[in-house]
Design a protein around this motif. Sequence first.
Motif, PDB file in Angstrom:
ATOM      1  N   ASN A 110       0.804  -1.215   0.000  1.00 31.69           N
ATOM      2  CA  ASN A 110       0.000   0.000   0.000  1.00 31.69           C
ATOM      3  C   ASN A 110       0.843   1.273   0.000  1.00 31.69           C
ATOM      4  O   ASN A 110       2.057   1.223  -0.156  1.00 31.69           O
ATOM      5  CB  ASN A 110      -1.043  -0.012   1.111  1.00 31.69           C
ATOM      6  CG  ASN A 110      -2.097  -1.085   0.874  1.00 31.69           C
ATOM      7  OD1 ASN A 110      -2.517  -1.298  -0.258  1.00 31.69           O
ATOM      8  ND2 ASN A 110      -2.487  -1.773   1.925  1.00 31.69           N
ATOM      9  N   THR A 111       0.186   2.407   0.198  1.00 28.72           N
ATOM     10  CA  THR A 111       0.784   3.703  -0.068  1.00 28.72           C
ATOM     11  C   THR A 111       1.894   4.107   0.901  1.00 28.72           C
ATOM     12  O   THR A 111       2.949   4.567   0.467  1.00 28.72           O
ATOM     13  CB  THR A 111      -0.322   4.783  -0.071  1.00 28.72           C
ATOM     14  OG1 THR A 111      -1.311   4.413  -1.032  1.00 28.72           O
ATOM     15  CG2 THR A 111       0.231   6.142  -0.431  1.00 28.72           C
ATOM     16  N   ALA A 112       1.690   3.979   2.197  1.00 24.63           N
ATOM     17  CA  ALA A 112       2.675   4.482   3.159  1.00 24.63           C
ATOM     18  C   ALA A 112       4.053   3.841   2.969  1.00 24.63           C
ATOM     19  O   ALA A 112       5.060   4.566   2.895  1.00 24.63           O
ATOM     20  CB  ALA A 112       2.179   4.315   4.589  1.00 24.63           C
ATOM     21  N   PRO A 113       4.170   2.526   2.863  1.00 23.55           N
ATOM     22  CA  PRO A 113       5.500   1.952   2.624  1.00 23.55           C
ATOM     23  C   PRO A 113       6.102   2.388   1.278  1.00 23.55           C
ATOM     24  O   PRO A 113       7.303   2.621   1.186  1.00 23.55           O
ATOM     25  CB  PRO A 113       5.260   0.444   2.653  1.00 23.55           C
ATOM     26  CG  PRO A 113       4.020   0.275   3.458  1.00 23.55           C
ATOM     27  CD  PRO A 113       3.180   1.478   3.146  1.00 23.55           C
ATOM     28  N   ALA A 114       5.270   2.504   0.240  1.00 26.15           N
ATOM     29  CA  ALA A 114       5.770   2.941  -1.065  1.00 26.15           C
ATOM     30  C   ALA A 114       6.330   4.358  -0.971  1.00 26.15           C
ATOM     31  O   ALA A 114       7.399   4.657  -1.518  1.00 26.15           O
ATOM     32  CB  ALA A 114       4.662   2.874  -2.110  1.00 26.15           C
ATOM     33  N   LEU A 115       5.618   5.238  -0.268  1.00 21.07           N
ATOM     34  CA  LEU A 115       6.108   6.609  -0.108  1.00 21.07           C
ATOM     35  C   LEU A 115       7.355   6.667   0.750  1.00 21.07           C
ATOM     36  O   LEU A 115       8.243   7.496   0.522  1.00 21.07           O
ATOM     37  CB  LEU A 115       5.015   7.493   0.489  1.00 21.07           C
ATOM     38  CG  LEU A 115       3.820   7.749  -0.419  1.00 21.07           C
ATOM     39  CD1 LEU A 115       2.806   8.655   0.280  1.00 21.07           C
ATOM     40  CD2 LEU A 115       4.249   8.335  -1.738  1.00 21.07           C
ATOM     41  N   THR A 116       7.448   5.800   1.731  1.00 15.45           N
ATOM     42  CA  THR A 116       8.650   5.752   2.560  1.00 15.45           C
ATOM     43  C   THR A 116       9.858   5.367   1.710  1.00 15.45           C
ATOM     44  O   THR A 116      10.925   5.998   1.804  1.00 15.45           O
ATOM     45  CB  THR A 116       8.467   4.758   3.728  1.00 15.45           C
ATOM     46  OG1 THR A 116       7.352   5.179   4.508  1.00 15.45           O
ATOM     47  CG2 THR A 116       9.712   4.686   4.592  1.00 15.45           C
TER      48      THR A 116
END
Length: 162
Positions: free
Chosen positions: A95-101
């Motif tokens: 999902n988004t949070a790990p990808a943005l990290t």
Amino acid sequence: MKNNIVPVILCGGSGTRLWPLSREQYPKQLLCLNGNHTMLQATALRLGGIELAADDVLAAPLLVGNEEYRFLIAEQLRQVGVEHPTLILEPCGRNTAPALTLAALAAQLDGADPVLVIMPADHVIQDEAAFRAAVVQGAGLAEQGKLVTFGIKPTAPETGYG
């Protein structure tokens, strides 16, 4: 002082919500759904024409995508002339949070602290001039330490999205 602005394109979705058009092997960001380009290509092309201040630099896009789609992503970008993108491959979507990290860490590898413009590869933006103006305005605010988000006014409640 030059400010780096790094476009981050999130293209790791699995294509489960748009079935039967999109499938696990061919998610919606890799499909032509609105025009002559795929959703991914349209997202990358949207960066063209952004007119930044003289001291700002728009870096090559950084993409976060699923490892299974690496060749499709690279080929689709090549087809529309996107040169030297950085591609971060996830072994599985989280999902988004790990990808943005991952994107934020990659953008800071050289010691810089750039402004990130996060662009999911599955959005349709009809007024691209307004989008580009919003990016320029938002980048200026982000350079002042503000957090900027883009969105649209909802017309009805929708529990199916984030």
